[in-house]
Scaffold this motif. Structure first.
Motif, mmCIF file in Angstrom:
data_model
loop_
_atom_site.group_PDB
_atom_site.id
_atom_site.type_symbol
_atom_site.label_atom_id
_atom_site.label_comp_id
_atom_site.label_asym_id
_atom_site.label_seq_id
_atom_site.Cartn_x
_atom_site.Cartn_y
_atom_site.Cartn_z
ATOM 1 N N LEU A 84 0.882 -1.275 -0.041
ATOM 2 C CA LEU A 84 -0.043 0.077 0.062
ATOM 3 C C LEU A 84 0.894 1.207 -0.015
ATOM 4 C CD1 LEU A 84 -2.855 -1.156 2.484
ATOM 5 C CD2 LEU A 84 -2.891 -0.724 -0.170
ATOM 6 N N ALA A 87 2.315 1.444 -3.485
ATOM 7 C CA ALA A 87 1.027 2.132 -4.282
ATOM 8 C C ALA A 87 0.792 3.670 -4.103
ATOM 9 C CB ALA A 87 -0.058 1.382 -4.165
ATOM 10 N N TRP A 96 -5.920 4.243 5.753
ATOM 11 C CA TRP A 96 -5.108 4.317 4.702
ATOM 12 C C TRP A 96 -5.801 5.470 3.826
ATOM 13 C CZ3 TRP A 96 -0.511 2.532 4.267
ATOM 14 C CH2 TRP A 96 0.156 1.406 4.863
ATOM 15 N N ARG A 98 -4.720 7.962 0.116
ATOM 16 C CA ARG A 98 -3.791 8.096 -0.831
ATOM 17 C C ARG A 98 -3.091 9.293 -0.685
ATOM 18 N NH1 ARG A 98 -2.979 6.148 -5.801
ATOM 19 N NH2 ARG A 98 -4.712 4.760 -6.066
ATOM 20 N N ARG B 49 9.341 0.126 -3.908
ATOM 21 C CA ARG B 49 8.502 0.050 -5.184
ATOM 22 C C ARG B 49 9.091 -1.083 -6.123
ATOM 23 N NH1 ARG B 49 6.749 6.096 -5.245
ATOM 24 N NH2 ARG B 49 4.601 5.968 -4.445
ATOM 25 N N THR B 102 -4.634 -10.202 -8.113
ATOM 26 C CA THR B 102 -3.395 -9.929 -8.057
ATOM 27 C C THR B 102 -2.559 -10.578 -7.181
ATOM 28 O OG1 THR B 102 -3.546 -8.115 -6.463
ATOM 29 C CG2 THR B 102 -4.245 -7.428 -8.462
ATOM 30 N N GLU B 105 -3.728 -10.029 -3.660
ATOM 31 C CA GLU B 105 -5.025 -10.635 -3.407
ATOM 32 C C GLU B 105 -4.946 -12.020 -3.369
ATOM 33 O OE1 GLU B 105 -8.574 -8.300 -5.634
ATOM 34 O OE2 GLU B 105 -6.966 -9.012 -7.027
ATOM 35 N N VAL B 163 -7.917 -3.902 1.042
ATOM 36 C CA VAL B 163 -6.958 -3.696 -0.125
ATOM 37 C C VAL B 163 -7.788 -3.645 -1.466
ATOM 38 C CG1 VAL B 163 -5.535 -5.305 -1.684
ATOM 39 C CG2 VAL B 163 -4.826 -5.045 1.090
ATOM 40 N N ARG B 164 -8.954 -4.443 -1.542
ATOM 41 C CA ARG B 164 -9.670 -4.424 -2.732
ATOM 42 C C ARG B 164 -10.349 -2.976 -2.923
ATOM 43 N NH1 ARG B 164 -11.892 -10.498 -3.500
ATOM 44 N NH2 ARG B 164 -10.093 -11.076 -4.769
ATOM 45 N N LEU B 166 -9.005 -0.266 -1.658
ATOM 46 C CA LEU B 166 -8.203 0.854 -1.941
ATOM 47 C C LEU B 166 -7.508 0.278 -3.339
ATOM 48 C CD1 LEU B 166 -6.142 1.024 1.325
ATOM 49 C CD2 LEU B 166 -7.674 2.958 0.654
ATOM 50 N N LEU B 167 -7.244 -0.756 -3.873
ATOM 51 C CA LEU B 167 -6.323 -1.212 -5.010
ATOM 52 C C LEU B 167 -7.318 -1.717 -6.128
ATOM 53 C CD1 LEU B 167 -3.382 -2.595 -3.546
ATOM 54 C CD2 LEU B 167 -3.630 -0.090 -3.989
ATOM 55 N N GLY B 168 -8.437 -2.031 -5.845
ATOM 56 C CA GLY B 168 -9.135 -2.822 -6.846
ATOM 57 C C GLY B 168 -10.720 -2.496 -6.573
#
Lengths: 101, 193
Positions: A84, A87, A96, A98, B49, B102, B105, B163-164, B166-168
């Motif tokens: 996270l 990202a 969390w 952005r 990263r 992912t 996931e 997580v989903r 935020l990211l998906g």
């Protein structure tokens, strides 16, 4: 441990123990001394019974199952946290968000 | 403050990834890297990263660890029970993974499934022991183990949902009467896969 009568005169409190393969009986006493010894022995016996009853026979087996679960949990948490952050998110008051800019 | 400090000497990203793979767990230097990135260290964030380019292989490795832990959890359920619950776990996994998960996931779904199996085992253990007659101390011990496993399952489920979120795409997950929608928990119906 038992009360015995000797020669038809009074009760004696006795304890038995094993010595070199033989049972040896020890005469503790009569009257208040015997009563006290009997009460103490009874208390010890009850405590031993309680301890045996409360023992968790598979405590180690349960712990052995739980420990790797906790470790895996922590590892995945770390990877998620890193992902996270990578990202572009950051934690703000436990949430969390952005990252701007 | 952390932004002004010179970038620390960090191991190369490939070394960190290898360390994760070899050590069968997250190494301390990786945790330090995350902490530094979290504190605003840009060099650490950049290294993080780069390291996450290796996430698919790290996730694969972690998944194999999770698989072994699953076998372990199933081991105490008896032959018939193990087969039934293994099949149920696979259905859960398939359903939670979706079409194209992912690596992150996959890790999180595997953790939900593993935690579900562990919670199930702890629950069964408690009930089996309870039927056999337990002292108060023994009852408390097994109940605590079962509760701990349930809490872990709930945390895993919430993490997947978060997580989903935020990211998906948004997903709705129902596990053991707890409905978790994007990080919030509501009472829901228990859905078996």
């Amino acid at each position: 441990m038992a009360w015995e009568t000797r020669g038809g005169r009074g009760h004696y409190y006795t304890r038995s123990r094993r010595e070199a393969g033989r049972v040896v009986r020890e005469y503790v006493g009569a009257g208040p001394v015997g009563e006290l010894a009997a009460a103490l022995d009874r208390r010890d016996r009850d405590e031993r019974t309680d301890r045996r009853r409360d023992e968790i026979p598979d405590r180690e087996a349960v712990a052995a199952l739980d420990a790797p679960m906790a470790a895996l949990h922590a590892d995945v948490n770390t990877l998620v946290r890193g992902a996270l952050l990578a990202a572009g998110f950051h934690r703000h008051k436990g949430e969390w968000r952005r990252r701007r800019g | 403050m952390a932004r002004k400090t010179a970038p620390p000497a960090l191991p190369a990203s490939a070394d960190i990834a290898r360390s994760v793979l070899d050590a069968k767990g997250v190494p301390p230097e990786f945790i330090t890297l995350i902490q530094q990135a979290d504190a605003g260290n840009r060099a650490a964030l950049e290294r993080l990263r780069e390291t996450y380019a290796e996430l698919p292989s790290i996730a694969d490795h972690m998944s194999s660890l999770q698989y072994h832990a699953e076998r372990e959890a199933l081991g105490g359920l008896g032959a018939g029970g193990a087969e039934t619950f293994a099949a149920q776990a696979d259905r859960w996994r398939k359903r939670l993974m979706g079409e194209d998960p992912t690596p992150l996931e996959r890790l999180l779904v595997n953790r939900v499934v593993l935690d579900w199996l562990h919670a199930l085992r702890m629950d069964l253990t408690y009930h089996q022991k309870f039927n056999g007659g337990l002292s108060l101390a023994q009852g408390e011990f097994y109940a605590k183990q079962a509760e701990r496993a349930q809490r872990r399952l709930l945390r895993s489920t919430k993490a997947l949902a978060e997580v989903r979120r935020l990211l998906g795409p948004n997903v709705q997950i129902n596990v053991a009467e707890q409905q978790v929608v994007a990080g919030t928990v509501n009472t829901g119906t228990n859905q078996t896969p």
